[in-house]
Motif scaffolding. Structure first.
Motif, PDB file in Angstrom:
ATOM      1  N   SER A  31       0.848  -1.234  -0.118  1.00 44.03           N
ATOM      2  CA  SER A  31      -0.177   0.120   0.178  1.00 44.03           C
ATOM      3  C   SER A  31       0.917   1.163  -0.072  1.00 44.03           C
ATOM      4  O   SER A  31       0.415   2.178   0.083  1.00 44.03           O
ATOM      5  N   THR A  32       2.192   1.210  -0.036  1.00 43.90           N
ATOM      6  CA  THR A  32       3.071   2.317   0.109  1.00 43.90           C
ATOM      7  C   THR A  32       2.771   3.259  -1.488  1.00 43.90           C
ATOM      8  O   THR A  32       2.848   2.648  -2.453  1.00 43.90           O
ATOM      9  N   GLN A  33       2.638   4.352  -1.079  1.00 40.37           N
ATOM     10  CA  GLN A  33       2.176   5.324  -2.144  1.00 40.37           C
ATOM     11  C   GLN A  33       3.557   5.700  -2.717  1.00 40.37           C
ATOM     12  O   GLN A  33       4.530   6.326  -2.042  1.00 40.37           O
ATOM     13  N   ILE A  34       3.522   5.457  -4.035  1.00 41.79           N
ATOM     14  CA  ILE A  34       4.720   6.040  -4.833  1.00 41.79           C
ATOM     15  C   ILE A  34       4.284   6.557  -6.159  1.00 41.79           C
ATOM     16  O   ILE A  34       3.014   6.756  -6.531  1.00 41.79           O
ATOM     17  N   GLU A  35       5.438   7.373  -6.684  1.00 40.94           N
ATOM     18  CA  GLU A  35       4.996   7.742  -8.210  1.00 40.94           C
ATOM     19  C   GLU A  35       5.400   6.876  -8.955  1.00 40.94           C
ATOM     20  O   GLU A  35       6.597   6.384  -9.241  1.00 40.94           O
ATOM     21  N   SER A  40       0.051   3.002  -6.063  1.00 50.37           N
ATOM     22  CA  SER A  40       0.501   1.976  -5.303  1.00 50.37           C
ATOM     23  C   SER A  40       0.654   0.434  -5.986  1.00 50.37           C
ATOM     24  O   SER A  40      -0.341   0.244  -6.953  1.00 50.37           O
ATOM     25  N   VAL A  41       1.191  -0.536  -5.357  1.00 52.56           N
ATOM     26  CA  VAL A  41       1.134  -1.887  -5.850  1.00 52.56           C
ATOM     27  C   VAL A  41      -0.574  -2.247  -5.720  1.00 52.56           C
ATOM     28  O   VAL A  41      -1.068  -3.104  -6.908  1.00 52.56           O
ATOM     29  N   LYS A  42      -0.912  -1.793  -4.839  1.00 52.18           N
ATOM     30  CA  LYS A  42      -2.411  -2.288  -4.382  1.00 52.18           C
ATOM     31  C   LYS A  42      -3.296  -1.854  -5.496  1.00 52.18           C
ATOM     32  O   LYS A  42      -4.180  -2.460  -6.041  1.00 52.18           O
ATOM     33  N   GLU A  43      -2.970  -0.522  -5.822  1.00 54.27           N
ATOM     34  CA  GLU A  43      -4.117  -0.050  -7.068  1.00 54.27           C
ATOM     35  C   GLU A  43      -3.739  -0.629  -8.307  1.00 54.27           C
ATOM     36  O   GLU A  43      -4.844  -0.770  -9.005  1.00 54.27           O
ATOM     37  N   THR A  44      -2.643  -1.050  -8.495  1.00 54.95           N
ATOM     38  CA  THR A  44      -2.200  -1.547  -9.803  1.00 54.95           C
ATOM     39  C   THR A  44      -2.961  -3.095  -9.711  1.00 54.95           C
ATOM     40  O   THR A  44      -3.324  -3.426 -10.719  1.00 54.95           O
ATOM     41  N   MET A 137       7.839  -1.014  -9.611  1.00 58.51           N
ATOM     42  CA  MET A 137       7.401  -0.342  -8.223  1.00 58.51           C
ATOM     43  C   MET A 137       7.902  -1.018  -6.963  1.00 58.51           C
ATOM     44  O   MET A 137       8.170  -0.332  -6.134  1.00 58.51           O
ATOM     45  N   LEU A 138       8.076  -2.351  -7.058  1.00 58.51           N
ATOM     46  CA  LEU A 138       8.706  -2.869  -6.092  1.00 58.51           C
ATOM     47  C   LEU A 138      10.204  -2.664  -6.086  1.00 58.51           C
ATOM     48  O   LEU A 138      10.914  -2.248  -5.069  1.00 58.51           O
ATOM     49  N   ARG A 139      10.921  -2.809  -7.093  1.00 54.19           N
ATOM     50  CA  ARG A 139      12.354  -2.226  -7.118  1.00 54.19           C
ATOM     51  C   ARG A 139      12.550  -0.545  -6.666  1.00 54.19           C
ATOM     52  O   ARG A 139      13.463  -0.299  -6.164  1.00 54.19           O
TER      53      ARG A 139
END
Length: 158
Positions: A31-35, A40-44, A137-139
């Motif tokens: 759930s971490t918010q990133i650009e 986020s991974v969740k939203e993907t 996104m994980l990287r």
């Protein structure tokens, strides 16, 4: 018909494999918010799930997506994807001719016609694209990715 069934089985396997990895190894990344492509991974994963439902709904008029389903953890996404993907695999196996043409409308209302096989191929490709987004996104968050390449699926299934 066997090849598209195998490719869809790969799609289900790869999605599950990536969710298991996140659940067990890097749950804090979910759930971490990133650009990125999605915030986020969740939203993907939410997008991937909604699109799998959308295309299956277009292919199978008897299926109706529950748009109100709110998922919040890798475990919940795994369960939802497993249920959906089992249903789609059953649909593929029960369909006599995957060259049947399907008339559908896009989200913009445009009319198109494609074969079931082409729609399934699109669904698999869409999943591959977004699993790649998730690996990036994980990287970006400092975690190693997790390979879900088709060749690993084939090797594991042997």
């Amino acid at each position: 018909m066997a090849k598209i069934s195998q490719l869809f089985d790969y799609h289900a396997w790869a999605t599950d494999k990536l969710l298991v990895y996140i659940e067990k190894e890097v749950p804090q990344s979910f759930s971490t918010q990133i650009e990125s492509v999605f915030p986020s991974v969740k939203e993907t994963f939410q997008h991937l799930y909604e699109v799998d439902c959308l295309w299956y709904d277009r292919m199978n008029e008897a299926f109706h997506n529950d748009d109100s389903k709110v998922l919040s953890s890798p475990e919940e996404y795994r369960a939802a994807f497993q249920e959906l993907h089992q249903e789609i695999l059953g649909f593929i196996k029960d369909t006599e001719d995957l060259e049947n043409l399907i008339n559908y409308r896009t989200s913009n209302g445009e009319k198109f016609t494609n074969s079931l096989e082409d729609l399934l191929q699109h669904l698999v490709n869409h999943g591959t694209y977004h699993r790649g987004n998730i690996s990036a996104m994980l990287r970006q968050q400092g975690y190693p990715g997790h390979s879900t390449d088709y060749i690993y699926f084939l090797r594991e299934k042997e």
